[in-house]
Design an enzyme around this catalytic site. Structure first.
Site, short mmCIF file in Angstrom:
data_model
loop_
_atom_site.label_atom_id
_atom_site.label_comp_id
_atom_site.label_asym_id
_atom_site.label_seq_id
_atom_site.Cartn_x
_atom_site.Cartn_y
_atom_site.Cartn_z
N ASP A 25 5.06 3.87 -2.26
CA ASP A 25 4.15 5.05 -1.66
C ASP A 25 3.08 5.76 -2.61
OD1 ASP A 25 4.05 7.52 0.32
OD2 ASP A 25 5.74 7.34 0.14
N TRP A 26 2.30 6.94 -2.46
CA TRP A 26 1.68 7.56 -2.81
C TRP A 26 1.92 8.59 -4.09
CZ3 TRP A 26 -0.30 3.59 0.05
CH2 TRP A 26 -1.00 4.34 0.43
#
EC number: 3.2.1.21
Length: 768
Positions: free
Chosen positions: A287-288
């Site tokens: 995920d970012w």
């Protein structure tokens, strides 16, 4: 996850709680070492089954790469487009790079695309075939826009916490229900030549403290989801097993810690469960901003970092040189990524990555049309089928040629601009007060080609009918014309990424409903809800005659609702969660876990309830819900009869599955059919309709009932259809933590079939 721009600001705004440090606080994560078992080395992809050709090509490709080119494949980079993330091109080998973009219900931050119904809406449809069609048509938009990988769909969160801010992105609180719908969704999307990065792996069940943060000089780690092995397999890993079996080319690891090891460097969940036990052949993407370790994360099974990495880059080649990382690990990372590109046939005829994703939609850019007229029917049908009718006093609905209707409530109107589709809120309000709610907030948002708001669609219907419509969508206590035939009240319940909800009701909306109902004897309430919404404050009001949970239908919201209100479509949705009578009925699973006591700096969320969430917990504790899991009304009636249970004799019923080479999804014998069940369903009502037949099993030493089959069938008036269910070995097994196998127990199993988790007119049993 989210676009690169604004990442720092967004993370800073994410819901955070912390407890001030005391002398008793644990101040080092060394205290937790070993709670998540170490599993090394990271297994190499084998290219088994359907991946054989893609792996053969990928290995040949990777063999021609320099070490630096291999490294460049493993981390995102800046690019002049609006993709959520980009992998750089390798021009000398004709690799154009990759564009990955949000989200699981339609593209975000672009134009000429559709805003599809959200995950919760698809879950409420209980329609596997429609889920696949939705995925196919949605995926084709990504393909035209040059998006290689769709960042979705979502099966984590599953919905453990009732107030979870992202529950609306997933399909259902039930792992079986969620697993079958995500399986069909992935098959649809990837049939369009677009890969899926299914998320968030794993046990990402709250937004509060999902990331480590610093506030007032105090460092607080991300919350740890502490799960035992049995619960992991039977609940949270279950739908991801279906994800892998469907062939998802990527899986996104989550922000939080799992048994006190960060999700994107947890060797047990990545190397052990995902790549070894489930035989995952694709690549793991963060995920970012979810990378917290360098070589530790690559050795733990992470393959790609988004949106960029300061911890890898040349550090990977240095690690290989000094022996802290094997060269084969980097080769495997690159091979998995390139194999996924080949697996989607993106090496031939795929648009230039990100060609339809402008960096700024308000600046001059090439118009790339993603949407298609071929999608209109599926777009509308997916919006229709996620509506759930939960009250219909005296058959109030469908409306019967009303001469006048009156419309009230802030949720009835369309937005003043489309800016809402692009914005990130720095807080989570209880409602969206300015317009109808078609989607939740955060990276799961999407970009509509138009919005059919309820008021607009109702006005169009009135024009066609030659009737009248009155409306007041701003007043909290509006006047009501006594000649109106029906008062339609529209409210919503909002949720967004980054925050958990502050409650499951809001007083203002409830007051609006009761104010109208006090003046109108035929008050029909529609709720666009991004998650569970309690209705106990007015559901029993004598003038509230009908209630619809309208969920998040996407851009065809108003059109879909009018089809149902006027009887051109028959409601067929069922709840993918339990609606309680009181918030306290959810117990410890109502609110997110906050830092407390000695864990003030390292928040701990113990999943001590095991598999008993939502309806399983209500059944165990004997709590009567307002509306049970699987509940939904129709304009017709269905009668159940003829339960037949037949064990399949030619498949083994040994305690453990026969040994076999691991395929995508694990041991292939887990899908051997052990039991076949059939029932007859008769439409005994006045109109044709779709019924969702649900099968639940009482497995020895387990919950009272667990969903293990559902089929949606259309039945004409007066007709009877036979519905068949096939139950596999996994469906009837429990996880043996000692043998580390799925155990098919000896004993008597209960079988229930009916309309919902509590309306089960047919019951039988079988013995193994």
């Amino acid at each position: 996850m989210h676009a690169i721009a604004g990442l720092t600001g967004f993370l800073a705004g994410v819901s955070l709680s912390y407890a001030a440090p005391t002398q008793e606080n644990i101040t080092s994560d060394a205290y937790f070492y070993g709670q998540s078992p170490a599993v090394y080395p990271s297994p190499e992809g084998t290219g088994s089954g359907a991946w054989a050709s893609a792996y053969e090509k990928a290995k040949a490709f990777v063999a021609n790469l320099t070490p630096e080119e291999k490294v460049n494949l493993t981390a995102g980079t800046d690019a002049d487009n609006g993709c959520s993330g980009n992998i750089p091109a390798i021009p000398r080998l004709n690799f154009p790079g990759l564009c990955v973009s949000d989200a699981g219900n339609g593209l975000r931050s672009t134009d000429h695309v559709n805003a599809w119904s959200s995950g919760i809406h698809t879950g409420a449809s209980w329609n596997k075939d429609l889920a696949q069609k939705r995925g196919l048509h949605m995926g084709s938009e990504y393909h035209k826009k040059g998006v290689n990988v769709l960042l979705g769909p979502v099966v984590g969160p599953l919905g453990r916490i009732a107030e979870g801010g992202r529950n609306w992105e997933g399909f259902s609180v039930d792992p079986y229900h969620s697993g079958l719908l995500v399986y069909e969704t992935i098959r649809g999307i990837q049939a369009a030549g677009v890969g899926t990065s299914t998320k968030h792996y794993i046990a990402n069940e709250q937004e509060t403290n999902r990331n480590p943060e610093s506030t007032d000089g105090i460092d607080v780690a991300a919350v740890s989801s502490n799960i035992d092995d049995k619960t992991m397999h039977e609940l949270y890993l279950w739908p991801f097993q279906d994800v892998v079996r469907a062939g998802s080319v990527s899986i996104m690891c989550s922000y939080q810690r799992i048994n006190n090891s960060y999700g994107c460097q947890n060797s047990k969940t990545l190397n052990g469960l995902l790549k070894t036990e489930l035989g995952f052949q694709g690549y793991v993407m963060t995920d970012w901003g979810a990378q917290h370790g360098g070589i530790a994360s690559s050795n733990a099974g992470l393959d790609m970092v988004m949106p960029s990495s300061t911890l890898w880059n040349s550090n990977l080649t240095d690690a290989i040189a000094n022996g802290t990382m094997e060269a084969s690990r980097l080769d495997d990372m690159a091979t998995r990524i390139i194999a996924s590109w080949y697996q989607m046939n993106q090496d031939a005829g795929f648009p230039s990555p990100g060609i339809g994703m402008p960096a700024d939609v308000y600046a001059p850019h090439q118009a790339i049309i993603g949407k298609s007229s071929d999608s209109r029917k599926v777009l509308l049908q997916s919006a229709i089928e996620g509506h759930v009718l939960v009250k219909n006093k005296n058959n109030t609905l469908p409306l019967k040629s009303p001469e006048m209707i009156s419309v009230f409530g802030y949720d009835a109107k369309g937005p003043d601009s489309l800016g809402f589709a692009l914005e990130w809120l720095s807080y989570s309000p209880a409602i969206q007060p300015n317009h109808t709610l078609i989607v939740g907030g955060g990276s799961g948002g999407n970009s509509p080609a138009y919005i059919s708001a309820p008021l607009d669609a109702l006005q169009q219907q009135v024009i066609e009918d030659g009737s009248s419509i009155l409306w007041n969508i701003s007043a909290q206590d509006p006047e009501v014309d006594p000649n109106t035939d029906a008062c339609l009240v529209f409210i919503n319940s909002y949720a967004t990424e980054g925050y958990d909800r502050a409650g499951l009701v809001d007083e203002g909306s409830d007051e609006l409903v009761t104010n109208v109902a006090s003046k109108c004897s035929n008050t029909i309430v529609t709720i666009h809800n991004a998650g569970i919404r309690l209705v106990n404050n007015w559901i029993d009001h004598e003038n509230v005659t009908a209630v619809i949970f309208a969920h998040l239908p996407g851009q065809d919201s108003g059109r879909a609702l009018v089809e149902l209100l006027y009887g051109r479509s028959n409601p067929s949705g069922k709840l993918p969660y339990t609606v309680a009578k009181n918030a306290d009925d959810y117990g410890a699973l109502l609110h997110p876990k906050l830092p407390e006591g000695q864990y003030g700096l390292f928040p701990q969320d113990d999943f001590s309830e095991g598999v008993y969430i939502d309806y399983r917990a209500f059944d165990k504790q004997g709590i009567e819900p307002q509306f049970e899991f699987g509940f939904g009304l129709s304009y017709t009636t269905f009668d159940y009869s003829g339960l037949n249970i037949g064990q399949v004799s030619d498949n083994s019923t040994s305690r453990y599955p026969p040994s076999a080479a691991i395929q995508e999804g694990g041991n292939p014998h887990l899908w051997d059919v052990i039991l076949r069940v059939s029932v007859d369903i008769t439409n005994s009502g006045p109109v044709a309709g779709d019924e969702v037949a649900q099968l639940y099993v009482g497995i020895p030493n387990g919950p009272v009932r667990q969903l293990r089959g559902f089929e949606k069938v259309n039945i004409p008036v007066g007709q009877t259809v036979t519905v068949e269910f096939a139950l596999g070995r996994r469906d009837l097994s429990t996880w043996d933590v000692v043998a580390q196998e799925w155990l098919l127990q000896s004993g008597t199993y209960q079988v229930y079939v009916g309309r919902s988790s509590r309306d089960l007119p047919l019951q039988g049993e079988f013995t193994i």
